[in-house]
Design a protein around this motif. Structure first.
Motif, PDB file in Angstrom:
ATOM      1  N   LYS A 179      -6.309  -7.479  16.700  1.00 41.47           N
ATOM      2  CA  LYS A 179      -6.187  -6.020  16.565  1.00 41.47           C
ATOM      3  C   LYS A 179      -5.580  -5.667  15.212  1.00 41.47           C
ATOM      4  CE  LYS A 179      -4.425  -1.833  18.766  1.00 41.47           C
ATOM      5  NZ  LYS A 179      -4.004  -1.233  17.487  1.00 41.47           N
ATOM      6  N   ASN A 180      -4.538  -6.397  14.820  1.00 37.88           N
ATOM      7  CA  ASN A 180      -3.929  -6.161  13.508  1.00 37.88           C
ATOM      8  C   ASN A 180      -4.921  -6.416  12.381  1.00 37.88           C
ATOM      9  OD1 ASN A 180      -1.472  -5.489  14.630  1.00 37.88           O
ATOM     10  ND2 ASN A 180      -0.611  -7.547  14.447  1.00 37.88           N
ATOM     11  N   LEU A 181      -5.706  -7.484  12.531  1.00 37.92           N
ATOM     12  CA  LEU A 181      -6.723  -7.799  11.522  1.00 37.92           C
ATOM     13  C   LEU A 181      -7.761  -6.688  11.445  1.00 37.92           C
ATOM     14  CD1 LEU A 181      -8.206  -9.713   9.559  1.00 37.92           C
ATOM     15  CD2 LEU A 181      -9.276 -10.772  11.568  1.00 37.92           C
ATOM     16  N   LYS A 182      -8.263  -6.265  12.593  1.00 40.85           N
ATOM     17  CA  LYS A 182      -9.293  -5.228  12.630  1.00 40.85           C
ATOM     18  C   LYS A 182      -8.773  -3.912  12.067  1.00 40.85           C
ATOM     19  CE  LYS A 182     -10.341  -3.052  16.421  1.00 40.85           C
ATOM     20  NZ  LYS A 182     -10.834  -2.697  17.767  1.00 40.85           N
ATOM     21  N   ASP A 183      -7.562  -3.530  12.463  1.00 43.90           N
ATOM     22  CA  ASP A 183      -6.975  -2.270  11.980  1.00 43.90           C
ATOM     23  C   ASP A 183      -6.834  -2.278  10.462  1.00 43.90           C
ATOM     24  OD1 ASP A 183      -6.864  -1.371  14.561  1.00 43.90           O
ATOM     25  OD2 ASP A 183      -4.709  -1.693  14.814  1.00 43.90           O
ATOM     26  N   ASN A 184      -6.382  -3.404   9.924  1.00 39.81           N
ATOM     27  CA  ASN A 184      -6.202  -3.497   8.475  1.00 39.81           C
ATOM     28  C   ASN A 184      -7.534  -3.505   7.745  1.00 39.81           C
ATOM     29  OD1 ASN A 184      -3.280  -4.114   7.254  1.00 39.81           O
ATOM     30  ND2 ASN A 184      -3.335  -4.836   9.375  1.00 39.81           N
ATOM     31  N   TYR A 185      -8.538  -4.146   8.330  1.00 40.86           N
ATOM     32  CA  TYR A 185      -9.863  -4.149   7.721  1.00 40.86           C
ATOM     33  C   TYR A 185     -10.446  -2.741   7.715  1.00 40.86           C
ATOM     34  CZ  TYR A 185     -14.742  -5.165   6.727  1.00 40.86           C
ATOM     35  OH  TYR A 185     -15.996  -5.166   6.170  1.00 40.86           O
ATOM     36  N   MET A 186     -10.354  -2.041   8.861  1.00 38.06           N
ATOM     37  CA  MET A 186     -10.900  -0.693   8.965  1.00 38.06           C
ATOM     38  C   MET A 186     -10.195   0.264   8.009  1.00 38.06           C
ATOM     39  SD  MET A 186     -13.335  -1.127  10.957  1.00 38.06           S
ATOM     40  CE  MET A 186     -13.932  -2.179  12.275  1.00 38.06           C
ATOM     41  N   ASN A 187      -8.897   0.064   7.856  1.00 40.21           N
ATOM     42  CA  ASN A 187      -8.125   0.899   6.937  1.00 40.21           C
ATOM     43  C   ASN A 187      -8.610   0.707   5.506  1.00 40.21           C
ATOM     44  OD1 ASN A 187      -5.535   0.950   4.977  1.00 40.21           O
ATOM     45  ND2 ASN A 187      -5.328   2.510   6.551  1.00 40.21           N
ATOM     46  N   MET A 188      -8.861  -0.548   5.146  1.00 38.79           N
ATOM     47  CA  MET A 188      -9.357  -0.836   3.804  1.00 38.79           C
ATOM     48  C   MET A 188     -10.799  -0.354   3.652  1.00 38.79           C
ATOM     49  SD  MET A 188      -9.135  -4.448   1.699  1.00 38.79           S
ATOM     50  CE  MET A 188     -10.257  -5.339   2.771  1.00 38.79           C
TER      51      MET A 188
END
Length: 226
Positions: free
Chosen positions: A120-129
């Motif tokens: 979830k942390n990985l996905k959230d950071n990817y989506m943010n970028m």
């Protein structure tokens, strides 16, 4: 005794059989690939025993006469699942660090083993970028396709997390309270497990390629600013 000194105790033998334990940043890749490939070898030898070298397969313990190698699915499933799971954890953490670096943020990883939380942390950071204007990823078709893949892969990650949320269940037969972890005749199909892992493997390979491209752009931007 430090690790360098301790490792010397294991260095006797043919130099061609030496294995390097550290390769800087690429140690993440070496470790992840090692766990993934080792699991694949076990899967191959379990589903198809002929996969293993015939000479080794027929070897026996000289003292007790028992075969040195057995391909029992009921015993191999534990290292297979653990190795695959650890590959996933390492791959998530490596990708997370790379994304945080691309965002010029602190990339330190917390001591967390839950695949659900980590992904979830990985996905959230990817989506943010992805949604930011810094790299304009939303204009690139490949990044769009990768963005869609996150949801598909997350479902498989959640399946892994549901059966082993702490990286504990395939290392020990009992939990911290002394109770059996698997006691309801649970079954895992090894071929099904391997097929799910191939999808995860391809996802992380594409993510690595995408982050390579982002890092190149980041370095160009930083050089321009300087």
């Amino acid at each position: 005794m430090d690790t360098k000194e301790a490792s010397k105790k294991f260095q006797n033998g043919n130099w061609q059989d030496n294995a390097i334990l550290s390769n800087g940043y690429y140690s993440w890749d070496m470790m992840a690939d090692g766990y993934f490939n080792a699991a694949n070898i076990l899967v191959g030898s379990t589903i198809c025993p002929e996969f293993i070298n015939e000479k080794y397969l027929c070897s026996k313990n000289k003292e007790i006469g028992e075969p040195l190698f057995s391909t029992c699915k009921n015993t191999f499933i534990f290292p297979i699942f653990f190795l695959y799971r650890h590959y996933i954890e390492l791959s998530i953490k490596k990708a997370y660090m790379r994304i945080k670096k691309c965002k010029l943020e602190n990339s330190k990883i917390k001591a967390e083993h839950s695949l659900r939380i980590l992904f979830k942390n990985l996905k959230d950071n990817y989506m943010n970028m992805y949604n930011s204007n810094t790299y304009q990823m939303y204009k690139n078709l490949e990044f769009k396709q990768l963005r869609c893949k996150f949801q598909e892969i997350e479902q498989i990650i959640l399946e892994f997390d549901a059966i082993d949320s702490t990286s504990f269940n395939f290392r020990y037969p009992i939990d911290n309270n002394g109770c059996l972890i698997f006691n309801n005749n649970e079954i895992i199909n090894i071929e099904n497990l391997a097929e799910k892992m191939q999808k995860i493997r391809v996802f992380f390979q594409y993510l690595d390629i995408a982050l390579d491209e982002i890092e190149e752009v980041k370095n160009i931007i930083l050089d321009y600013i300087e």
